[in-house]
Design an enzyme around this catalytic site. Structure first.
Site, mmCIF file in Angstrom:
data_model
loop_
_atom_site.group_PDB
_atom_site.id
_atom_site.type_symbol
_atom_site.label_atom_id
_atom_site.label_comp_id
_atom_site.label_asym_id
_atom_site.label_seq_id
_atom_site.Cartn_x
_atom_site.Cartn_y
_atom_site.Cartn_z
ATOM 1 N N GLU A 99 1.240 -1.755 -0.305
ATOM 2 C CA GLU A 99 0.273 0.063 0.196
ATOM 3 C C GLU A 99 1.400 1.299 -0.188
ATOM 4 O O GLU A 99 1.110 1.643 1.390
ATOM 5 C CB GLU A 99 -1.390 0.325 1.209
ATOM 6 C CG GLU A 99 -1.833 -1.374 1.096
ATOM 7 C CD GLU A 99 -3.066 -1.544 0.674
ATOM 8 O OE1 GLU A 99 -3.128 0.299 -0.435
ATOM 9 O OE2 GLU A 99 -3.973 -1.888 0.269
ATOM 10 N N CYS A 116 -1.943 9.581 1.653
ATOM 11 C CA CYS A 116 -1.749 8.815 1.290
ATOM 12 C C CYS A 116 -2.600 9.181 0.078
ATOM 13 O O CYS A 116 -2.569 8.892 -1.213
ATOM 14 C CB CYS A 116 -1.811 7.087 1.359
ATOM 15 S SG CYS A 116 -2.822 6.983 2.035
HETATM 16 P P1 NDP Z 1 8.388 4.903 4.631
HETATM 17 O O1 NDP Z 1 8.522 3.801 3.143
HETATM 18 O O2 NDP Z 1 9.273 5.724 4.951
HETATM 19 O O3 NDP Z 1 8.293 3.905 5.720
HETATM 20 C C1 NDP Z 1 7.386 3.022 5.898
HETATM 21 C C2 NDP Z 1 8.231 1.557 6.870
HETATM 22 O O4 NDP Z 1 8.768 1.011 5.896
HETATM 23 C C3 NDP Z 1 8.245 2.285 8.087
HETATM 24 O O5 NDP Z 1 7.248 1.362 9.302
HETATM 25 C C4 NDP Z 1 9.568 2.110 7.556
HETATM 26 O O6 NDP Z 1 10.510 1.834 9.217
HETATM 27 C C5 NDP Z 1 9.721 0.382 7.162
HETATM 28 N N1 NDP Z 1 11.239 0.665 6.642
HETATM 29 C C6 NDP Z 1 11.861 1.776 6.124
HETATM 30 N N2 NDP Z 1 12.678 1.064 5.323
HETATM 31 C C7 NDP Z 1 12.675 -0.293 5.449
HETATM 32 C C8 NDP Z 1 13.164 -1.241 4.607
HETATM 33 N N3 NDP Z 1 14.552 -1.169 4.143
HETATM 34 N N4 NDP Z 1 12.730 -3.292 4.878
HETATM 35 C C9 NDP Z 1 11.218 -3.113 5.872
HETATM 36 N N5 NDP Z 1 10.578 -1.985 6.506
HETATM 37 C C10 NDP Z 1 11.614 -0.411 5.403
HETATM 38 O O7 NDP Z 1 7.469 5.451 4.456
HETATM 39 P P2 NDP Z 1 6.364 6.187 5.976
HETATM 40 O O8 NDP Z 1 6.343 6.363 7.115
HETATM 41 O O9 NDP Z 1 7.490 7.733 5.400
HETATM 42 O O10 NDP Z 1 4.689 6.718 5.454
HETATM 43 C C11 NDP Z 1 4.373 7.509 4.422
HETATM 44 C C12 NDP Z 1 4.204 7.074 3.174
HETATM 45 O O11 NDP Z 1 3.095 6.165 3.139
HETATM 46 C C13 NDP Z 1 4.019 7.683 1.838
HETATM 47 O O12 NDP Z 1 4.043 7.532 0.885
HETATM 48 C C14 NDP Z 1 1.858 7.576 1.927
HETATM 49 O O13 NDP Z 1 1.486 7.975 0.624
HETATM 50 C C15 NDP Z 1 2.592 6.429 1.943
HETATM 51 N N6 NDP Z 1 1.292 5.291 2.386
HETATM 52 C C16 NDP Z 1 0.262 5.001 2.116
HETATM 53 C C17 NDP Z 1 -0.884 4.634 2.565
HETATM 54 C C18 NDP Z 1 -1.597 3.388 1.557
HETATM 55 O O14 NDP Z 1 -2.953 2.932 2.350
HETATM 56 N N7 NDP Z 1 -1.579 3.270 0.068
HETATM 57 C C19 NDP Z 1 -1.320 5.319 3.607
HETATM 58 C C20 NDP Z 1 -0.449 5.967 4.282
HETATM 59 C C21 NDP Z 1 0.761 5.749 3.912
HETATM 60 P P3 NDP Z 1 10.841 3.746 9.228
HETATM 61 O O15 NDP Z 1 9.718 4.372 9.900
HETATM 62 O O16 NDP Z 1 12.068 2.944 11.173
HETATM 63 O O17 NDP Z 1 12.129 4.077 9.010
#
Ligand code: NDP
Length: 508
Positions: free
Chosen positions: A250, A284
């Site tokens: 997502e 998002c």
């Molecule tokens: P990120 O992609 O930065 O992080 C998402 C999650 O992935 C966090 O828990 C992060 O940990 C983790 N993560 C980071 N690197 C890795 C890795 N290599 N392997 C596995 N997990 C990892 O997104 P954001 O948290 O900044 O969220 C914002 C984004 O989410 C926007 O693009 C938004 O559009 C999208 N979004 C989409 C939704 C949907 O339903 N389609 C709903 C809500 C948001 P850590 O934070 O510790 O780096």
């Protein structure tokens, strides 16, 4: 507010390795909201091993008892909603009423998943057809086992619960890795669930940074439900590929709204302004582009501009927009605004000067070139671009000219026109005469296309994502023709071919 995670009080934190800690910071003040362990690969593996055992117990409870437990959890969330809203405000900066509203969405999804799991996933008979009339057939959807959920910070309860509640209702255990920006909300989710389900660690939280998420992908979980950026989604998918772990992605979006000549402009402007700028644009399914027909363009821009200019920004109690949660996003927002203006876009409200970290004040841009970053990349700030279009054909073509495909919206008084446009918009969800409303409907699947990811949470599809179809065909009596047997003779084939031609070979 300072909440230091009590590592013993939740099931989530029991095996934290000594050493590295994660500080959750208030994005408005920089104050430490809480400290959490950084779970390494070993700690994640231990959590998954505990979850494996818990999953057997939880799936053995059956649909009805799981429903009772999920509804008990829901009541706890309702009871403690104010405490959660304060925590969400402290960790993400979002206004507490927005936090409450988001939590109401999560409550609706817990309720829907709990009450519909049996109907969607439970055993049902299926027709067998004339060639298999000797069989009784049924299908049911069985839990996968342990689901790894990786969540973002922008909707720290609604988004993960959109996966967690459905995975749990389907009979799985869950290990949840919240964002490094909202670990407290993640721990709170596990802690409140444990009140309703104290026997086994059915829902655990592991905290940390990207490597903790990557460890969860490699841990042998049966599926990963990832919500976050497209870039991280690709990394998650690559990591999951190492162990052939299935994944739901997502990811981000660049949602468009179409406003037609006959739209209720006042209602459209009000909803679109909130859809673009609510949660400081960190949504998002936030509206980032508006395509408005010539006739109503000026009226729409005027109204959105008036609303945007009046939005209260800050950390004070009555603020309507909080800070940008992730400091690194501020520069991306600044870049998009500056690029749009430099390339001929008009700043009707605000401009590059609206970026005052940690806050970004509302920005309304018009006539922005379609190939500028503000039109093609996710901005994730309280900005909106409004471009004029000749007609609805052009609006649909431009709305669809994106590599994302998450949500979209259309405003028109004609239901038939709205439905036709909604079907043609290349996105997972479309709202008509409202924005983002589909996210609150338990029965509606939620998810994207293209760079917005794949798979669905919410609704029946969301339940089935966390289950595997189990098909059973029971022979009631032997067929007179021994087809799946070495006793088969040419005359048997001749007869069966005659039946097949009769059943399937006639007509045009
Ligand atoms: P990120 O992609 O930065 O992080 C998402 C999650 O992935 C966090 O828990 C992060 O940990 C983790 N993560 C980071 N690197 C890795 C890795 N290599 N392997 C596995 N997990 C990892 O997104 P954001 O948290 O900044 O969220 C914002 C984004 O989410 C926007 O693009 C938004 O559009 C999208 N979004 C989409 C939704 C949907 O339903 N389609 C709903 C809500 C948001 P850590 O934070 O510790 O780096």
């Amino acid at each position: 507010m300072s909440v230091t995670a009590s590592t013993e009080s939740t099931q989530s934190m029991s095996s934290a390795p000594a050493g590295e800690v994660l500080e959750s910071l208030n994005p408005a003040t920089g104050e430490v909201v809480g400290t959490y362990p950084v779970h390494d690969e070993e700690a994640v593996a231990e959590a998954v091993a505990r979850a494996r055992k818990a999953a057997r117990w939880w799936s053995g409870l059956g649909f009805d008892e799981r429903k009772n437990r999920l509804l008990a959890w829901k009541r706890t969330v309702v009871r403690r909603i104010d405490e959660l809203a304060r925590l969400m405000h402290a960790e993400t900066g979002k206004p507490t009423d927005d936090a409450r509203l988001e939590t109401i969405g999560a409550i609706e999804h817990i309720d829907w998943a709990a009450k519909h799991a049996r109907k969607v996933l439970g055993p049902r008979k299926v027709r067998t057809g004339p060639l298999a009339m000797n069989l009784a057939a049924s299908v049911q959807y069985q839990p996968l086992g342990v689901i790894g959920v990786i969540g973002p910070w922008n909707y720290p309860i609604l988004t993960p619960v959109g996966s967690i509640a459905y995975a749990l209702a389907a009979g799985n255990a869950v290990v949840f890795k919240p964002s490094e920006h909202s670990p407290g909300v993640g721990a709170w989710i596990a802690e409140t669930f444990a009140e309703a389900v104290p026997e086994e660690p059915v829902l655990q939280v592991v905290t940390g940074f990207g490597p903790t998420g990557a460890a969860l992908c490699r841990s042998g979980v049966d599926k990963v439900a990832f919500t976050g950026s497209t870039a991280t989604g690709k990394k998650v998918m690559a990591t999951c590929a190492e162990t052939l772990t299935p994944v739901i992605v997502e990811a981000g979006g660049k949602d468009a709204v179409i406003v037609a000549d006959d739209a209720d402009i006042e209602a459209a402007a009000e909803a679109v302004a909130f859809g673009a700028m609510g949660n400081a644009g960190q949504t998002c399914v936030g509206i980032e582009r508006a395509y408005v027909t010539e006739k109503v363009f000026d009226a729409f821009v005027d109204r959105v501009a008036t609303i945007a200019a009046g939005i209260r920004v800050g950390a004070q109690e009555d603020a309507q927009l909080g800070p940008i949660t992730m400091p690194s996003q501020v520069e991306i927002i600044r870049k998009h605004i500056t690029d749009a203006v430099e390339r001929g876009g008009k700043a009707v409200v605000g401009g590059p000067e609206s970026v005052r970290p940690p806050f970004v004040h509302p920005v309304v841009l018009t006539d922005v070139p379609e190939d500028s970053a503000a039109m093609t990349e996710e901005t994730f700030g309280p900005t909106i671009t409004i471009n004029r279009v000749r007609d609805l054909e052009e609006a649909v073509a431009k709305a669809n000219a994106t590599r994302y495909g998450l949500g979209s919206a259309v405003y028109t008084r004609s239901t038939s026109k709205a439905m036709e446009i909604a079907r043609r918009l290349r996105s997972g969800m479309t709202s008509i005469n409202s924005v983002q409303t589909y996210a609150m409907v338990g029965a509606l699947p939620f998810g994207g296309l293209g760079d917005s990811g794949f798979g669905r949470i919410h609704g029946p599809d969301g339940l089935r994502e966390f289950a595997a179809a189990k098909s059973i065909a029971r022979q009631k009596y032997r067929m007179p023709l021994p087809l799946l047997s070495f006793a088969r003779k040419p005359r048997h084939m001749k007869l069966v071919m005659w039946v097949v031609r009769l059943l399937h070979g006639r007509g045009r």
